[in-house]
Every structure is written in C-alpha cells, then in structure tokens.
Design a protein around this motif. Structure first.
Motif, PDB file in Angstrom:
ATOM      1  N   ASP A 122       0.857  -1.191   0.000  1.00 34.74           N
ATOM      2  CA  ASP A 122       0.000   0.000   0.000  1.00 34.74           C
ATOM      3  C   ASP A 122       0.892   1.240   0.000  1.00 34.74           C
ATOM      4  O   ASP A 122       1.237   1.773   1.059  1.00 34.74           O
ATOM      5  N   ASP A 156       2.331   5.080  -1.844  1.00 36.89           N
ATOM      6  CA  ASP A 156       1.888   6.314  -2.490  1.00 36.89           C
ATOM      7  C   ASP A 156       3.113   7.114  -2.957  1.00 36.89           C
ATOM      8  O   ASP A 156       4.099   7.227  -2.219  1.00 36.89           O
ATOM      9  N   VAL A 210       8.729   7.716  -2.458  1.00 40.12           N
ATOM     10  CA  VAL A 210       7.561   6.870  -2.192  1.00 40.12           C
ATOM     11  C   VAL A 210       7.340   6.750  -0.682  1.00 40.12           C
ATOM     12  O   VAL A 210       8.289   6.665   0.091  1.00 40.12           O
ATOM     13  N   LEU A 214       1.903   3.648   3.144  1.00 38.29           N
ATOM     14  CA  LEU A 214       0.740   4.121   3.892  1.00 38.29           C
ATOM     15  C   LEU A 214       0.492   3.279   5.144  1.00 38.29           C
ATOM     16  O   LEU A 214      -0.242   3.709   6.047  1.00 38.29           O
ATOM     17  N   GLU A 268       9.381   6.339   4.176  1.00 39.71           N
ATOM     18  CA  GLU A 268       9.613   6.964   2.872  1.00 39.71           C
ATOM     19  C   GLU A 268      10.973   6.535   2.336  1.00 39.71           C
ATOM     20  O   GLU A 268      11.943   6.371   3.089  1.00 39.71           O
TER      21      GLU A 268
END
Length: 277
Positions: free
Chosen positions: A13, A15, A27, A30, A35
C-alpha cells in the motif's frame, strides 16, 4: 514484474510523494509511514560543444597537404610565369603608401571624406567589384555621417577592442554585429584595407569564394586543396579569409618580389591545367 513493496513492513500500500528533478520518485508506505527513493537518476546528455577556434584552425588545410606532384607542377608554372611577367604594377606602391597614412591611427579620424569614398571606387592594386550599394548608402547618409561611419568601420577592423582577433572583427563588420559595419563596405573592401595596411601579409585577392575565382577556388585549382565552404557557420567569414590568405602566402612567398606579384601568378595559374579539376 513484481509490484513494489515497502522494504520495512513489506506492505504494497504505497503512495508516490514527489518526483525529483533527476527523474527518481519519493515513495511513502501508507501502512508504516516509511519513505524512500525509487528509480535511477537520469544523467542528462551533455550538450555538444562548439568547435573551438584552435580546433578549427588545426583542421584547416596546410601546406603539408599539397601533394608532391602538385608542388612540382606549381614550381614549373612559376618558372614559366616569371619568364614573361617579372614585374609588378609601379603605381601600386605609392597608392598603398598614401592609404597607409590615411588608415593610420592618427590619420584616420582626420581623413578627407573624398579620399575615403575614392578608396571604395578605385581598383589600383585590387579590384573590389561593383560598389553601387556602397555609393548609394554613402549618398543616402550624407558625406559627413557616411565618412564617420566608415572611419569607425576601418578602425574596428584594424585595431578594435583590446584582445579581439582580427578574424572576429572582420566577421563583426561583414555581418553587422552589434550595429558595426558600413553598408556596401564588406568582404572585398575590408580585405582591400588589410592589403594596404599589411602588404606583406595579405594577398590582393579580395574574395574567399566567387565563381570567377576566390581564394577557395584558387587553392583547389592550383594546389588541389579543398578549403571549407563559407556556408559552414563555425568557420566564419573572417577566419576563412585570414586562414586561406595565410595558407596561400606561405606556399608562395619565396618566389616573388611582393604579394602583388604573387597574386598575379595565382590569377594566371588557376586558368592553366588545374590540379583540382
């Protein structure tokens, strides 16, 4: 292809947060809020470097490029020429001397406008061709304005800003860069000025390339040397004029009394059995 997952919690999952200037992507997971940066940085292609003055000059043909059999042929032509045309035009030297004074740093700014205009319309030593464009421009400007414009043009050619090359100043005037130059006073007349001021360097052959025979055509027909075309912008007209002149002078200097005599030979020799036919 396996879908990316978080390197910390293995969650899929994800983002995309931000695309970096080098093409990589920041990236975020979630699930655990970790990151990281994905992808490889794109290395921009380096722009092609413009050829330098030195590299272009080094690529210009030299006397060493003349084939031995062509040299022998030219020496035989010189022998034939000197048997029939051993002298130069006697009126050239005093005419050149007069304009050497007029074009000097002290003489130029006080030069009679009529002497300046007459130079463009006289063929002693070298014929500059049809000067109708120059004469029309002179008349439209008026004598005083035209004379001052021509003085600035000649001064820029001969002296110019400190550290500038003659070849670049010549090109400035032909192409009217930064508002420099005089209408109708282009390649042939600028070269004629150089012939007057530096008679031991510049041949009175006033065009680099022309159907009737400029330095490019003479180099091919007499010496079999194929000089660059003027249309190749990197060379510039000033470089082509100066370098072709120096090449021909270097090939001829020892056999002639002066460059007037040498240029007369070249005009004659190009119409003989051509080396570059």
């Amino acid at each position: 292809m396996a879908l990316p997952t978080c390197p910390v919690c293995d969650s899929g999952d994800l983002d995309g947060v931000e695309k970096l200037p080098d093409g990589r992507l920041v990236v975020r997971c979630l699930a655990c809020d970790h990151e990281w940066v994905r992808g490889e940085a794109l290395v921009p292609a380096k722009p092609a470097l413009a050829a330098s003055y030195e590299s272009l000059k080094g690529a210009f043909p030299t006397a060493d490029d003349v084939r031995p059999q062509v040299r022998q042929r030219v020496e035989a032509l010189i022998d034939t020429f000197l048997e029939t045309q051993p002298q130069t035009d006697p009126q050239v030297a005093p005419y050149w001397a007069k304009y050497q004074q007029i074009f000097s740093e002290d003489g130029l700014w006080e030069a009679d406008p009529e002497d300046l205009k007459a130079f463009a319309n006289n063929s002693v030593g070298a014929h500059p061709g049809n000067m109708s464009v120059f004469n029309q421009g002179w008349n439209e400007m008026g004598t005083e304005k035209a004379a001052q414009r021509l003085r600035r043009t000649i001064d820029h050619l001969l002296r110019g800003p400190a550290g500038t090359r003659l070849e670049d100043r010549f090109t400035d005037l032909v192409e009217e860069r930064r508002g420099l130059g005089m209408v109708g006073f282009k390649e042939s007349l600028l070269t004629r000025v150089l012939c007057v001021v530096e008679p031991n360097r510049f041949l009175p052959i006033l065009k680099y390339s022309t159907p009737s025979g400029g330095k490019k055509e003479i180099a091919l027909l007499v010496y079999g040397l194929d000089l660059p075309a003027r249309e190749k912008v990197s060379w510039t007209i000033g470089r082509l004029v100066a370098w072709s002149n120096d090449l021909l002078v270097g090939l001829l200097r020892e056999r002639f009394t002066d460059l007037q005599h040498a240029s007369a030979f070249l005009w004659w020799a190009k119409d003989q059995a051509p080396a570059g036919a």
